[in-house]
Enzyme design. Structure first.
Site, PDB file in Angstrom:
ATOM      1  N   ASP A   1      45.951  24.468 -62.782  1.00  0.00           N
ATOM      2  CA  ASP A   1      45.271  25.899 -62.098  1.00  0.00           C
ATOM      3  C   ASP A   1      46.437  26.240 -61.583  1.00  0.00           C
ATOM      4  O   ASP A   1      46.626  27.819 -61.906  1.00  0.00           O
ATOM      5  CB  ASP A   1      44.867  25.195 -61.161  1.00  0.00           C
ATOM      6  CG  ASP A   1      43.913  24.769 -60.738  1.00  0.00           C
ATOM      7  OD1 ASP A   1      43.178  24.425 -62.733  1.00  0.00           O
ATOM      8  OD2 ASP A   1      42.576  23.911 -60.736  1.00  0.00           O
TER       9      ASP A   1
ATOM     10  N   GLY B   1      34.722  27.537 -61.132  1.00  0.00           N
ATOM     11  CA  GLY B   1      35.172  26.763 -61.904  1.00  0.00           C
ATOM     12  C   GLY B   1      36.189  27.654 -62.449  1.00  0.00           C
ATOM     13  O   GLY B   1      36.955  27.857 -63.354  1.00  0.00           O
ATOM     14  N   LEU B   2      36.551  28.195 -62.115  1.00  0.00           N
ATOM     15  CA  LEU B   2      37.469  29.362 -62.443  1.00  0.00           C
ATOM     16  C   LEU B   2      39.257  29.393 -61.429  1.00  0.00           C
ATOM     17  O   LEU B   2      40.086  29.698 -61.401  1.00  0.00           O
ATOM     18  CB  LEU B   2      37.475  30.955 -62.313  1.00  0.00           C
ATOM     19  CG  LEU B   2      36.362  31.348 -63.265  1.00  0.00           C
ATOM     20  CD1 LEU B   2      36.032  33.073 -62.575  1.00  0.00           C
ATOM     21  CD2 LEU B   2      36.640  31.176 -64.360  1.00  0.00           C
ATOM     22  N   SER B   3      38.780  28.110 -60.293  1.00  0.00           N
ATOM     23  CA  SER B   3      40.287  28.070 -59.603  1.00  0.00           C
ATOM     24  C   SER B   3      40.144  28.338 -58.757  1.00  0.00           C
ATOM     25  O   SER B   3      41.352  29.381 -58.179  1.00  0.00           O
ATOM     26  CB  SER B   3      41.283  27.544 -60.255  1.00  0.00           C
ATOM     27  OG  SER B   3      41.253  25.939 -61.205  1.00  0.00           O
ATOM     28  N   SER B   4      39.155  29.205 -57.566  1.00  0.00           N
ATOM     29  CA  SER B   4      39.567  30.124 -56.997  1.00  0.00           C
ATOM     30  C   SER B   4      40.813  29.649 -55.699  1.00  0.00           C
ATOM     31  O   SER B   4      41.261  30.093 -54.883  1.00  0.00           O
ATOM     32  CB  SER B   4      38.381  30.515 -56.214  1.00  0.00           C
ATOM     33  OG  SER B   4      37.655  29.876 -56.054  1.00  0.00           O
ATOM     34  N   SER B   5      39.995  28.034 -55.075  1.00  0.00           N
ATOM     35  CA  SER B   5      41.116  27.799 -54.323  1.00  0.00           C
ATOM     36  C   SER B   5      42.494  27.736 -54.883  1.00  0.00           C
ATOM     37  O   SER B   5      43.681  28.160 -53.282  1.00  0.00           O
ATOM     38  CB  SER B   5      40.767  26.007 -53.915  1.00  0.00           C
ATOM     39  OG  SER B   5      40.434  25.082 -55.338  1.00  0.00           O
ATOM     40  N   ALA B   6      43.306  27.461 -55.854  1.00  0.00           N
ATOM     41  CA  ALA B   6      44.698  27.582 -56.133  1.00  0.00           C
ATOM     42  C   ALA B   6      44.603  28.289 -56.108  1.00  0.00           C
ATOM     43  O   ALA B   6      46.024  29.378 -55.719  1.00  0.00           O
ATOM     44  CB  ALA B   6      44.584  26.966 -57.114  1.00  0.00           C
ATOM     45  N   ALA B   7      44.182  29.870 -56.397  1.00  0.00           N
ATOM     46  CA  ALA B   7      44.636  31.391 -56.295  1.00  0.00           C
ATOM     47  C   ALA B   7      44.742  31.682 -54.892  1.00  0.00           C
ATOM     48  O   ALA B   7      45.270  32.873 -54.571  1.00  0.00           O
ATOM     49  CB  ALA B   7      43.419  32.707 -57.109  1.00  0.00           C
TER      50      ALA B   7
END
Length: 380
Positions: free
Chosen positions: A156, A108-114
């Site tokens: 994100d 839910g913290l957008s690790s994929s975008a990071a």
């Protein structure tokens, strides 16, 4: 771990207002936070890419010169996705040899975008490509949509690339205009609580993409009822349809589509009100609007697992929490809250006890974290 020449920190993000509207070209807000992804790497002259992870098992090997093949459903797909989006614009000849690590085991913290932003920045550095932060965000977003297969907007990536520790990002996902609104001098100190339900999720396999299609179908319904020409689905957005049209047509369309549109239009209003509250230092109103956003996410957008809804309901009753909502798409994952740091211990104690009383099966995976806004992705 061996010493590498380059180190990128790419933060996770939270969105206090502007839920589920970026893909419909709505208005959004966000912070980058002081936890995220670290990527250490050296440049390879032969185009080889070799990646290891301190978070996930396995290694990733491919060549930057070769077109990306079919997804392998593995964490290496994010590196291949970054390469795919960059190769559409630039010639790539040099690769990287690196190690990546995430700092919070939370959905839910957008690790994929990071992760995608870190790879885009690393491949650009290796190949002498100069990109502005917003360009990095756009390329990473394209990689996630076209290669990974998540029909996201720009929220994100924009938070992660553009965030500033002393301000709130306000982004119009239609015009791509944005500004950082500095914290008002009269605003009280705050931190961000992240409450992980213990339940992980994968957005590509959740109802995320289905909700995007439902929003577009609502827009199509409105256009059809008003005898307006239809655009192709990929060019249809609720933002292009006035709220007055929705008010005239909502009674005629299936209720589920009307609820999705109701969320969009009400969230647009909440973001506008929230920006004014932030500009004037009114954290109490800003927090209330974030709570209202979550309420609409539950009832109009119909996302949120029983676990997330439980955390949200407990949050609403605790002192020291100004506001909050589901983080990310709201399918499993985490809730975020804007909190008074003086209440941290009490919030963690009471939230943990009351949540685990309802869901004891998550005793080993439920977790509370407290973070602060931070600057966007950068070389360290």
């Amino acid at each position: 771990m061996k010493k590498f020449e380059y180190h990128i920190f790419s933060p996770y993000r939270v969105c206090p207002l502007g839920a589920h509207v970026d893909h419909q070209h709505g208005l959004v807000t966000g912070f980058a936070i002081d936890k995220g992804i670290d990527l250490w790497f050296d440049i390879t002259d032969d185009g080889s890419v070799h990646l290891e992870s301190l978070t996930f098992d396995g290694i990733v090997d491919f060549n930057i010169n070769q077109p990306s093949q079919v997804k392998e459903m593995h964490w290496g797909d994010y590196a291949r996705g970054a390469k795919y989006a960059l190769r559409k614009r630039f010639d790539l000849s040099k690769g990287i040899n690196g190690v990546i690590k995430g700092s919070l085991p939370v959905g839910g913290l957008s690790s994929s975008a990071a992760v995608l932003i870190a790879y885009v920045m690393a491949f650009a550095k290796a190949n002498g490509i100069k990109l502005k932060p917003f360009e990095v965000a756009q390329i990473a977003s394209e990689a996630e949509r076209e290669y990974i297969g998540l029909n996201n907007g720009l929220l994100d990536q924009a938070c992660i690339a553009l965030g500033k520790k002393d301000g709130l990002l306000f982004l119009d996902c239609d015009s791509n205009e944005y500004r950082i609104i500095k914290k008002h001098p009269d605003m009280p100190d705050f931190e961000l609580g992240i409450f992980f339900s213990g339940l992980t999720r994968n957005l590509v396999n959740s109802d995320y993409n289905l909700r995007v299609f439902e929003c577009k179908t609502a827009a199509w319904n409105m256009l059809a009822y008003m005898d307006q020409p239809l655009k192709t689905f990929d060019k249809t957005f609720l933002r292009d349809i006035p709220k007055a049209t929705f008010e005239k047509t909502k009674i005629a369309m299936p209720a589920r589509f009307a609820r999705r549109a109701e969320h969009f239009y009400s969230e647009y209003r909440r973001v506008r009100q929230g920006v004014t509250a932030w500009e004037t230092g009114n954290l109490k109103l800003f927090g209330k609007l974030s709570f209202d956003s979550c309420e609409s996410s539950i009832h109009n957008y119909e996302c949120g697992s029983p676990e997330l809804i439980s955390i949200y309901e407990i949050m609403r009753s605790l002192p020291g929490i100004w506001g909050g909502r589901f983080s990310g798409a709201g399918f499993k994952g985490a809730c975020i809250a804007i909190i008074d740091p003086a209440y941290k211990d009490q919030i963690e104690r009471e939230l943990t006890a009351r949540y685990l009383e309802q869901f004891p099966e998550y005793e080993s995976t439920f977790a509370c974290f407290f973070v602060k806004p931070d600057d966007g992705a950068r070389f360290v």
